[in-house]
Write an enzyme that holds these catalytic residues in place. Sequence first.
Site: not given
Ligand SMILES: NC(=O)c1ccc[n+]([C@@H]2O[C@H](COP(=O)([O-])OP(=O)(O)OC[C@H]3O[C@@H](n4cnc5c(N)ncnc54)[C@H](O)[C@@H]3O)[C@@H](O)[C@H]2O)c1
Ligand SMILES: [Zn+2]
Length: 366
Positions: A122, A144, A186, A228, A238, A243, A247, A250, A254, A267
């Site tokens: 939990r 999130k 971003e 942020k 949101e 918030r 976007n 976005h 998308h 992305h």
């Molecule tokens: N929670 C939120 O508010 C929020 C906001 C934006 C995006 N997201 C989510 O985040 C995700 C995308 O995150 P991301 O772009 O970090 O993707 P990811 O976690 O897949 O990382 C991208 C790639 O980089 C590699 N990597 C990470 N750190 C590294 C480092 N220091 N050196 C070498 N390689 C490294 C990972 O292994 C992966 O292959 C999506 O699922 C998206 O929905 C969430």
């Molecule tokens: Zn984004």
Amino acid sequence: MQPQSKLVVEHSAGECPIYIDSGWLPGIADAIGRSTPRCAVITDANVEKLYAAEFFQSLNQQSSQCVLLTIAPGESSKSLDTAIDLYQQLLSAGIDRQSTIVALGGGVVGDLAGFVAATWQRGIRLIQVPTSLLAQVDSSVGGKTGVNLPSAKNVVGAFWQPQEVYIDTKLAGTLPDVEYTSGLAEVVKYGAILDDHLFASLESRVEQLNRRDPQVLVDIVLRCCQLKASVVKRDERETTGQRAILNYGHTFGHAIESVFGYGKYPHGHAVSIGMMAAARLAQAMGRVDEDFVERQCNLLTALQIPTRFPAERHAEVIEVMKHDKKAIDGHPRFVLPRGMGHGELVEGVSPDKIADAMQRSAGGSK
Ligand SMILES: NC(=O)c1ccc[n+]([C@@H]2O[C@H](COP(=O)([O-])OP(=O)(O)OC[C@H]3O[C@@H](n4cnc5c(N)ncnc54)[C@H](O)[C@@H]3O)[C@@H](O)[C@H]2O)c1
Ligand SMILES: [Zn+2]
């Protein structure tokens, strides 16, 4: 060791400090080890290879009861199946309500480990150690968490604030180019819609950003996290629409991701092209001038982020936009700039103008 920068995110359940410095991963592990007697560090195989040994060496000097759980890299791991695997491993490792989950990785690890922390027994303590630029400026801040269903992204999840976030900007040095520039898109977004000073400081530090100068990144990541945090404070769940300002780019982005296949088009690159389409739309509506559109385009280009998508697919992207109920009829809501550093939610934008802005963002080659 005292980190160079610190800020505090205020949220409904309290406060979350974010510590930022460069080249201090052992210091991060040391600080976590001192405050957590038992933990599960969740990471992915890429990050494990690069950083797990260094991290665990310092962690274990403080705390001997930490386990490492590694998932396969990539968006497909952000699933209920992977969460169930992790629950089983937490059970075997004796991770209880007094334990902590540490998310060491990009946004995939952060969202998944956050969701697991929110639901295990939990809800147990969560610490984020974001390793990708995107995770450092965006996903690790704001609480999130969640996983995808095979047919829909981010639809299962929880708001679960981390106890602390620790950021080492030197880690960006090992990111693949496409991941780094995706995160930078971003960063540009924050400047364009929330902070003209940030935008100008990005323009003046292109060279340092392109060589991933960790000191410059401390400054930039700090500002993005502050922006942020202030948005999250005003609209944590949101519900008020504030918030949604994050976007920018976005809605268009998308549509591009869905035409090219989620995960296939980076992305941040889709968002960059989306920001150009949004800027052109804003210009057509008299909200920004040509100078805004040019500055944004020049900065994205200088940072080696694409601003156009392949011309041959533009008809499909426009089709997706046309059929996006939210974007066209019903209650169309776009984040559009009004001058540099000011984004607003705008309703009732005409479909023709949207299609036209999109058309003018096609034409490059990916
Ligand atoms: N929670 C939120 O508010 C929020 C906001 C934006 C995006 N997201 C989510 O985040 C995700 C995308 O995150 P991301 O772009 O970090 O993707 P990811 O976690 O897949 O990382 C991208 C790639 O980089 C590699 N990597 C990470 N750190 C590294 C480092 N220091 N050196 C070498 N390689 C490294 C990972 O292994 C992966 O292959 C999506 O699922 C998206 O929905 C969430
Ligand atoms: Zn984004």
